[in-house]
Design an enzyme around this catalytic site. Sequence first.
Site, short mmCIF file in Angstrom:
data_model
loop_
_atom_site.label_atom_id
_atom_site.label_comp_id
_atom_site.label_asym_id
_atom_site.label_seq_id
_atom_site.Cartn_x
_atom_site.Cartn_y
_atom_site.Cartn_z
N HIS A 191 0.88 -1.19 0.00
CA HIS A 191 0.00 0.00 0.00
C HIS A 191 0.91 1.23 0.00
O HIS A 191 1.50 1.57 1.02
CB HIS A 191 -0.90 0.01 1.23
N HIS A 217 1.59 5.37 -1.67
CA HIS A 217 1.22 6.56 -2.43
C HIS A 217 2.47 7.13 -3.08
O HIS A 217 3.39 7.57 -2.37
CB HIS A 217 0.58 7.62 -1.53
N LYS A 256 -9.34 -0.41 -5.68
CA LYS A 256 -9.35 0.26 -4.38
C LYS A 256 -10.71 0.90 -4.11
O LYS A 256 -11.19 1.69 -4.92
CB LYS A 256 -8.26 1.33 -4.34
N HIS A 284 -10.34 1.08 1.93
CA HIS A 284 -10.09 2.09 2.96
C HIS A 284 -11.26 1.95 3.93
O HIS A 284 -12.36 2.42 3.66
CB HIS A 284 -10.01 3.51 2.39
N HIS A 300 -4.37 -0.76 5.88
CA HIS A 300 -3.88 0.04 7.02
C HIS A 300 -4.79 -0.08 8.24
O HIS A 300 -5.35 0.90 8.71
CB HIS A 300 -3.66 1.52 6.63
N ASP A 358 1.56 2.57 3.52
CA ASP A 358 0.72 3.77 3.38
C ASP A 358 1.57 5.03 3.43
O ASP A 358 1.11 6.08 3.87
CB ASP A 358 -0.39 3.80 4.44
#
Length: 352
Positions: free
Chosen positions: A20, A22, A106, A143, A181, A254
Amino acid sequence: MCYASAMTVQLTIPRPDDWHLHLRDGAMLKAVLPETARDFARAIIMPNLVPPVVTGDQAAAYRDRILAALPDDMTFEPLMTLYLTEDTDPADVAAAHASGLIKAVKLYPAGATTNSASGVSDFDKVRGVLETMADIGLPLCTHGEVTDSDIDIFDREAVFIDRVLDPIRKATPGLRVVMEHITTRNAADYVTSQDSDLGATITTHHLIINRNHLLVGGIKPHYYCLPVAKREEHRLALRAAATSGDKRFFLGTDSAPHTDPNKLSACGCAGCFTAPNTMPLLAHVFEEDSALDKLAGFASENGPAFYRLPVNSARLTLEKQDSPVIFPDQISTEEGLVTVFDPGFDVFWKVA
Ligand code: NCD
Ligand code: ZN
């Protein structure tokens, strides 16, 4: 394998992956990508760009931009995802999966976090996509927070399990889901209570901080992320899950870079930037819990098992020094400085 020599302790594990991550785009992508590629072979790339990555074509273009930003002397495989919207076309998802381009879809509940305005409000509208995903074995990354204004922010993950996740899973048999997460004992317990088709990622920072770290003695914007850190009992439950050896739990950092002005603001962005020092921090955490022998499972083996991919054949060696390792406080990008997650204690591990 762990061995002691006169000066150092070393731990060699299969090269880890980040399930995970970004990476952003443009100048930020260029600056943060090497921080991940230095230690990680692959990562599940989050699609919450502005605008989000919603189609196979957009995911292919984003993948090309990531590979173009990769320094020549590094190897790294971005594992692409699509951002689920109420208009997502099941056929486009199936084609992007069949070509090998995407490894997950996602789900952001609309408004749950950074750049999630295009997320899902009406779950009936995504039923067809979820059924297609169950048929083809494509995982759904969630999420896991409801966004109802009457639900306290510290309860949003637990309520998501009852109100959204469990109903979706019951209505879509065979759907493979990653709870992303996770931050609560409730989420860890839900994972272990289920038979199959369910995994969870745990971040580096949620193994280290609880909500006191964020709020006591002055607000610490660099510890603000979503889902927000919870009580100590939840952090301890995450530590127990990560170090248990249970194959359903694996690393998803994350790592979510924002420039300092965007963090240090009256309305600061959520996200901890942990890519540069995650592996040393994990070695510290696992050693503290007498579980160094479980680090390879958590960071290198359990994720590939869930995603049905091979474990990396390359290796990564962590080395423990006698004196604390100095990590950079910040990295500079053309968009501004980005502060690196500071665990608040000395770390003696580094990547060799
Ligand atoms: C992420 C981001 O900045 O994109 N922020 C965060 O706090 N984790 C979004 C997310 O994963 O929730
Ligand atoms: Zn994220």
